[in-house]
Write a protein that holds these residues in place. Sequence first.
Motif, PDB file in Angstrom:
ATOM      1  N   HIS A  44      10.794  20.713  26.434  1.00 39.85           N
ATOM      2  CA  HIS A  44      10.755  19.970  25.173  1.00 39.85           C
ATOM      3  C   HIS A  44       9.304  19.695  24.811  1.00 39.85           C
ATOM      4  O   HIS A  44       8.546  19.144  25.630  1.00 39.85           O
ATOM      5  N   ILE A  45       8.918  20.077  23.591  1.00 44.17           N
ATOM      6  CA  ILE A  45       7.520  19.986  23.179  1.00 44.17           C
ATOM      7  C   ILE A  45       7.374  19.071  21.963  1.00 44.17           C
ATOM      8  O   ILE A  45       8.142  19.156  21.010  1.00 44.17           O
ATOM      9  N   LEU A  46       6.378  18.206  22.035  1.00 48.54           N
ATOM     10  CA  LEU A  46       6.006  17.358  20.905  1.00 48.54           C
ATOM     11  C   LEU A  46       4.788  17.973  20.237  1.00 48.54           C
ATOM     12  O   LEU A  46       3.756  18.176  20.882  1.00 48.54           O
ATOM     13  N   VAL A  47       4.905  18.288  18.947  1.00 46.26           N
ATOM     14  CA  VAL A  47       3.794  18.840  18.175  1.00 46.26           C
ATOM     15  C   VAL A  47       3.209  17.709  17.331  1.00 46.26           C
ATOM     16  O   VAL A  47       3.870  17.203  16.424  1.00 46.26           O
ATOM     17  N   VAL A  95      11.796  21.351  20.041  1.00 53.02           N
ATOM     18  CA  VAL A  95      10.631  20.757  19.395  1.00 53.02           C
ATOM     19  C   VAL A  95      11.012  19.423  18.768  1.00 53.02           C
ATOM     20  O   VAL A  95      12.045  19.315  18.092  1.00 53.02           O
ATOM     21  N   ASP A  96      10.189  18.417  18.979  1.00 53.08           N
ATOM     22  CA  ASP A  96      10.436  17.100  18.415  1.00 53.08           C
ATOM     23  C   ASP A  96      10.159  17.095  16.915  1.00 53.08           C
ATOM     24  O   ASP A  96       9.659  18.069  16.353  1.00 53.08           O
ATOM     25  N   SER A  97      10.482  15.992  16.257  1.00 54.68           N
ATOM     26  CA  SER A  97      10.346  15.878  14.803  1.00 54.68           C
ATOM     27  C   SER A  97       8.878  15.843  14.373  1.00 54.68           C
ATOM     28  O   SER A  97       7.974  15.668  15.189  1.00 54.68           O
ATOM     29  N   TYR A  98       8.639  16.008  13.102  1.00 52.67           N
ATOM     30  CA  TYR A  98       7.298  16.014  12.519  1.00 52.67           C
ATOM     31  C   TYR A  98       6.541  14.746  12.910  1.00 52.67           C
ATOM     32  O   TYR A  98       7.016  13.631  12.703  1.00 52.67           O
ATOM     33  N   THR A  99       5.360  14.930  13.490  1.00 50.92           N
ATOM     34  CA  THR A  99       4.592  13.815  14.051  1.00 50.92           C
ATOM     35  C   THR A  99       3.138  13.910  13.579  1.00 50.92           C
ATOM     36  O   THR A  99       2.319  14.603  14.202  1.00 50.92           O
ATOM     37  N   ASN A 153       8.196   7.400  23.374  1.00 48.98           N
ATOM     38  CA  ASN A 153       9.033   6.327  23.910  1.00 48.98           C
ATOM     39  C   ASN A 153      10.520   6.607  23.732  1.00 48.98           C
ATOM     40  O   ASN A 153      11.354   6.134  24.508  1.00 48.98           O
ATOM     41  N   LYS A 154      10.871   7.393  22.700  1.00 43.70           N
ATOM     42  CA  LYS A 154      12.275   7.764  22.478  1.00 43.70           C
ATOM     43  C   LYS A 154      12.699   8.892  23.408  1.00 43.70           C
ATOM     44  O   LYS A 154      13.771   8.867  24.003  1.00 43.70           O
ATOM     45  N   LYS A 155      11.856   9.913  23.499  1.00 41.93           N
ATOM     46  CA  LYS A 155      12.171  11.066  24.344  1.00 41.93           C
ATOM     47  C   LYS A 155      10.878  11.649  24.887  1.00 41.93           C
ATOM     48  O   LYS A 155      10.074  12.201  24.133  1.00 41.93           O
ATOM     49  N   ARG A 156      10.681  11.536  26.158  1.00 40.30           N
ATOM     50  CA  ARG A 156       9.446  12.001  26.785  1.00 40.30           C
ATOM     51  C   ARG A 156       9.364  13.527  26.738  1.00 40.30           C
ATOM     52  O   ARG A 156      10.260  14.213  27.244  1.00 40.30           O
ATOM     53  N   PRO A 157       8.310  14.084  26.148  1.00 44.67           N
ATOM     54  CA  PRO A 157       8.174  15.541  26.098  1.00 44.67           C
ATOM     55  C   PRO A 157       7.661  16.106  27.423  1.00 44.67           C
ATOM     56  O   PRO A 157       7.044  15.383  28.224  1.00 44.67           O
ATOM     57  N   ASP A 158       7.902  17.390  27.633  1.00 45.74           N
ATOM     58  CA  ASP A 158       7.340  18.059  28.807  1.00 45.74           C
ATOM     59  C   ASP A 158       5.887  18.443  28.563  1.00 45.74           C
ATOM     60  O   ASP A 158       5.114  18.582  29.518  1.00 45.74           O
ATOM     61  N   PRO A 204       1.200  16.495  30.219  1.00 41.28           N
ATOM     62  CA  PRO A 204       0.235  17.561  29.945  1.00 41.28           C
ATOM     63  C   PRO A 204       0.163  17.860  28.446  1.00 41.28           C
ATOM     64  O   PRO A 204       1.149  17.712  27.727  1.00 41.28           O
ATOM     65  N   PHE A 205      -1.004  18.295  27.993  1.00 41.37           N
ATOM     66  CA  PHE A 205      -1.164  18.580  26.566  1.00 41.37           C
ATOM     67  C   PHE A 205      -2.209  19.659  26.340  1.00 41.37           C
ATOM     68  O   PHE A 205      -3.083  19.910  27.181  1.00 41.37           O
TER      69      PHE A 205
END
Length: 299
Positions: free
Chosen positions: A6-9, A31-35, A46-51, A79-80
């Motif tokens: 799961h990736i946060l962009v 992929v998480d929502s628009y951030t 805090n809602k869903k921890r990304p990998d 990691p990022f």
Amino acid sequence: MKAKAHILVVEDKSLIYKRLKMILKEHYYSVDSYTPSVEKAIANINKKRPDLVLLDIDLQGEHNGIYLGGLLQKEYNIPFIYVTDLDDDQTFYNSLKTKHGDFVSKKDINLTEEEPIVIQTKPHLDEKRLIRSIQTVLEQNKAQQKSINKDSILAYVDYVQSTKDLGNETISQVPIPFKEIAYFTTNTEKVDEVKTKERNKTTYIKLEKNNARVYTWLKKSYIVPNNLSSILKKIPHHFVRISDDCIVNLDNEFALQGRINGKRIKIADQVLEVSDTYKVEVEKRIAHFYITTDTIKNK
């Protein structure tokens, strides 16, 4: 097919976010929502921890991506990879301080300023380079995390040297679920007589150098043979450091029993002092988990 990770962009331009999302989903990542900002990123984490986080540097709001990179490295242990069009040397060397997984430049992303905004030419982001970088960083992080149970931490029933004398059938280490932990401390509860004498009437407690004691809500205690900085990188975000010698758990039904004059908090029937060094971050975390009076006044 199950998502590989799961990736946060974190990207302030929605068109670039959509492009990156499409690339990632084609390679079976969720992929998480628009951030577009640091504030939104923290809320999503805090809602869903990304990998893993793909992180732009020029973002909406008060803070930029390098600020968030510092938080990801120091506080969240996520990691990022920077994915940015700020490709100058000064930005790159500033970003190195956050110990990122990689620094990927956006190439030839050409957007018009007309309404509606359209992509004139497809972004020439090197997709293969990006995907390989993501998978490399994920594998490296996986190797580092192998010894960590995401729901609990292994702790010793006594100091490591003492457990060596236990019999072959005696348990020396036990898993302690994070939800059962009230706080970690390097405070041994032994008075440092020399330091106390030097500082007149103030009583100083001896601190452990390479061990921390774990206290549960049921007032049981265990030993983790690590300093607090190392422990903080292995535990969830609802744990926050409040002083040089203490980390507390804010995510529990009975966690925060109260605050005393803003400088102390009560957890598990213990009054713990919040030092000035950590006060700002403690306030932010409390605001994440509790509705504060300031929040109510602003609504």
